[in-house]
Design an enzyme around this catalytic site. Structure first.
Site, mmCIF file in Angstrom:
data_model
loop_
_atom_site.group_PDB
_atom_site.id
_atom_site.type_symbol
_atom_site.label_atom_id
_atom_site.label_comp_id
_atom_site.label_asym_id
_atom_site.label_seq_id
_atom_site.Cartn_x
_atom_site.Cartn_y
_atom_site.Cartn_z
ATOM 1 N N ARG A 1 -12.676 3.964 -0.272
ATOM 2 C CA ARG A 1 -12.407 4.394 -1.428
ATOM 3 C C ARG A 1 -11.122 5.209 -1.655
ATOM 4 O O ARG A 1 -10.871 5.874 -0.663
ATOM 5 C CB ARG A 1 -13.748 5.525 -1.798
ATOM 6 C CG ARG A 1 -15.137 4.512 -2.163
ATOM 7 C CD ARG A 1 -14.941 3.948 -3.546
ATOM 8 N NE ARG A 1 -15.907 3.367 -4.011
ATOM 9 C CZ ARG A 1 -16.344 2.049 -3.963
ATOM 10 N NH1 ARG A 1 -15.379 1.264 -3.121
ATOM 11 N NH2 ARG A 1 -17.274 1.408 -4.174
ATOM 12 N N GLY B 1 -13.465 -6.452 -0.379
ATOM 13 C CA GLY B 1 -14.645 -7.075 -0.177
ATOM 14 C C GLY B 1 -15.136 -8.180 -1.248
ATOM 15 O O GLY B 1 -16.340 -8.250 -1.602
ATOM 16 N N GLU C 1 -7.453 4.057 -9.997
ATOM 17 C CA GLU C 1 -7.205 2.312 -10.207
ATOM 18 C C GLU C 1 -7.499 2.258 -11.663
ATOM 19 O O GLU C 1 -8.572 2.838 -12.290
ATOM 20 C CB GLU C 1 -8.250 1.566 -9.470
ATOM 21 C CG GLU C 1 -7.962 2.099 -7.749
ATOM 22 C CD GLU C 1 -8.969 1.303 -7.008
ATOM 23 O OE1 GLU C 1 -9.876 0.394 -7.625
ATOM 24 O OE2 GLU C 1 -9.015 1.327 -5.479
ATOM 25 N N SER D 1 -18.259 -2.373 -10.432
ATOM 26 C CA SER D 1 -17.710 -1.134 -10.426
ATOM 27 C C SER D 1 -16.951 -0.526 -11.477
ATOM 28 O O SER D 1 -16.477 0.686 -11.425
ATOM 29 C CB SER D 1 -16.629 -1.191 -9.098
ATOM 30 O OG SER D 1 -15.573 -1.950 -9.061
ATOM 31 N N HIS E 1 -7.931 -3.504 -4.327
ATOM 32 C CA HIS E 1 -9.343 -3.308 -4.317
ATOM 33 C C HIS E 1 -10.190 -4.672 -4.179
ATOM 34 O O HIS E 1 -11.006 -4.748 -4.869
ATOM 35 C CB HIS E 1 -9.748 -2.389 -5.052
ATOM 36 C CG HIS E 1 -11.299 -1.626 -5.012
ATOM 37 N ND1 HIS E 1 -11.488 -0.447 -5.332
ATOM 38 C CD2 HIS E 1 -12.097 -2.006 -3.903
ATOM 39 C CE1 HIS E 1 -12.738 -0.100 -4.824
ATOM 40 N NE2 HIS E 1 -13.133 -0.930 -3.809
ATOM 41 N N THR F 1 -15.968 5.217 4.824
ATOM 42 C CA THR F 1 -17.059 6.057 4.364
ATOM 43 C C THR F 1 -17.202 5.966 2.920
ATOM 44 O O THR F 1 -16.143 5.568 2.217
ATOM 45 C CB THR F 1 -16.502 7.652 4.593
ATOM 46 O OG1 THR F 1 -15.634 8.004 3.954
ATOM 47 C CG2 THR F 1 -16.230 8.089 6.138
ATOM 48 N N ASP G 1 -6.181 -0.657 0.418
ATOM 49 C CA ASP G 1 -6.764 -1.727 -0.545
ATOM 50 C C ASP G 1 -7.484 -0.854 -1.717
ATOM 51 O O ASP G 1 -7.624 -1.336 -2.711
ATOM 52 C CB ASP G 1 -7.772 -2.722 0.210
ATOM 53 C CG ASP G 1 -8.619 -3.379 -0.861
ATOM 54 O OD1 ASP G 1 -7.857 -4.142 -1.439
ATOM 55 O OD2 ASP G 1 -9.888 -3.277 -0.891
ATOM 56 N N ASP H 1 -18.631 9.775 13.073
ATOM 57 C CA ASP H 1 -19.788 9.493 11.782
ATOM 58 C C ASP H 1 -20.663 10.581 12.083
ATOM 59 O O ASP H 1 -21.903 10.564 12.455
ATOM 60 C CB ASP H 1 -20.362 8.109 11.864
ATOM 61 C CG ASP H 1 -21.003 7.800 10.777
ATOM 62 O OD1 ASP H 1 -21.617 8.847 9.851
ATOM 63 O OD2 ASP H 1 -21.104 6.680 10.096
#
Length: 377
Positions: free
Chosen positions: A213, A258, A238, A49, A255, A180, A233, A150
């Protein structure tokens, strides 16, 4: 191949050299150091990322394949890649289980600390894709009533509409978690989806979780919103996160939801197999011998309360509180420094399915652990 190709890879991709080495010359660099000069002689670029993939990066290169081993897409200029005929692949879903486990563990943490039973709460899940659907399955296993929202999914599958609610109804849940993508255009933009106006209706007994996000929630308004707990998170800008929002967080992590070893390996392998397919080369599996062995069996001594036993069990595999402590400081400059350092030096841990537990004292705990994907003895 007559000429060996060159592949530039983010050095945070586990086992990258061993995995990709038979495809060509491998250059590994920190994501922020993958720039136009670094990729000028590359045939493929594999990123996470922290690398912005756009015209500025690729215009003077011969890159024909770009792979992203993470699920976010806001660092990729997809229209540019398409216009240039550059093959792009993103490892969608690779870290979904890791994020779902993070969310459930955090909810057990706050429930134990605040003294309530999760079975008596409602959980609003905004975005029921790869991550949200797994959060839903795990929450149901714990007996939590869920509200699902959703709109894009409902439009594609009208038959599920009766099982879903509108956003404002979902935001009435005791706990709200967002899963999302971050989008600013299209029929359902998610930038500031939880807007200042919607935040004005949040109750002080509600919990908000953002492990999706930064930017999905209006952070300036969130700072002014009284909640029971904020679990954060993902942040805007960032690593230069807002100090006031940081201080408001019950759990604040950099972050890493994951970032299980399994998620990172899965993302790398998914991209690796796509590149093999693109170049017409058979994938190899020798690199898998480098994976760490399965963790040893852990003994859990359950209490009479199922929730407490589950919390002690699950946090023994990975405790987000440790990730919070890793960057926790009163000095925001220190937090900025720790944020990126901890991400790059994140301790490896395995997801629940790789752990075995001895819990013979409590059959209910055993059954629940099995339903969550853990092994019991």
């Amino acid at each position: 191949m007559a000429d060996r190709k060159t592949i530039v890879i983010d050095d945070a991709v586990p086992y990258a050299e061993a995995m990709f080495q038979h495809l060509g010359n491998i250059i590994t660099l920190p994501g922020r150091e993958i720039d136009a000069e670094a990729v000028s002689q590359a045939d493929a670029v594999i990123v996470r990322s922290r690398t912005k993939v756009n015209q500025a990066l690729l215009k003077n290169s011969r890159v024909s394949f770009v792979g992203s081993t993470v699920v976010g897409l806001d660092h990729i200029d997809q229209p540019y890649l398409k216009n240039q005929g550059i093959r792009f692949y993103s490892a969608q879903g690779c870290n979904a289980n890791s994020v779902a486990e993070y969310v459930i563990t955090c909810l057990l943490e706050v429930a134990e600390d605040k003294g309530f039973n999760l079975k008596e709460k409602t959980l609003g899940i905004v975005g029921v894709g790869h991550v949200g659907s797994l959060v839903y399955e795990k929450a149901k296993t714990l007996g939590i009533r869920c509200l699902l929202n959703d709109p894009p999914k409902v439009e594609q599958q009208p038959e599920i509409a009766k099982s879903y609610v509108d956003l404002d109804s979902c935001l009435q849940a005791d706990i709200i978690t967002f899963h999302t993508p971050l989008t600013k255009n299209g029929a359902h933009p998610t930038y500031h989806l939880l807007s200042e106006q919607r935040l004005s209706h949040i109750r002080p007994d509600q919990i908000i979780v953002n492990a999706a996000r930064g930017g999905i929630i209006d952070e300036l308004a969130w700072i002014k919103t009284n909640t029971l707990a904020n679990i954060i998170d993902c942040w805007e800008n960032e690593p230069f996160i807002d100090p006031d929002l940081y201080r408001s967080a019950y759990i604040a992590t950099p972050h890493i939801a994951g970032h299980s070893l399994d998620a990172k390996v899965a993302g790398g392998e998914m991209v690796y197999r796509q590149l093999c397919d693109y170049w017409g080369i058979k994938p190899q599996t020798e690199w898998q011998s480098l994976l760490p062995p399965e963790p040893e069996i852990l003994t859990i001594n359950p209490t009479e309360k199922l929730q407490s036993a589950l919390y002690q069990t699950l946090k023994s595999t990975h405790d987000p509180r440790n990730d919070d402590r890793a960057i926790r400081s009163e000095d925001i400059k220190i937090i900025y420094e720790k944020y990126e350092f901890y991400r790059r030096n994140f301790p490896a841990y395995r997801e629940w399915k790789h752990h075995k537990f001895h819990t013979t004292e409590n059959e209910i705990v055993n059954e629940t652990l099995l339903a969550l994907g853990l092994q019991t003895y």
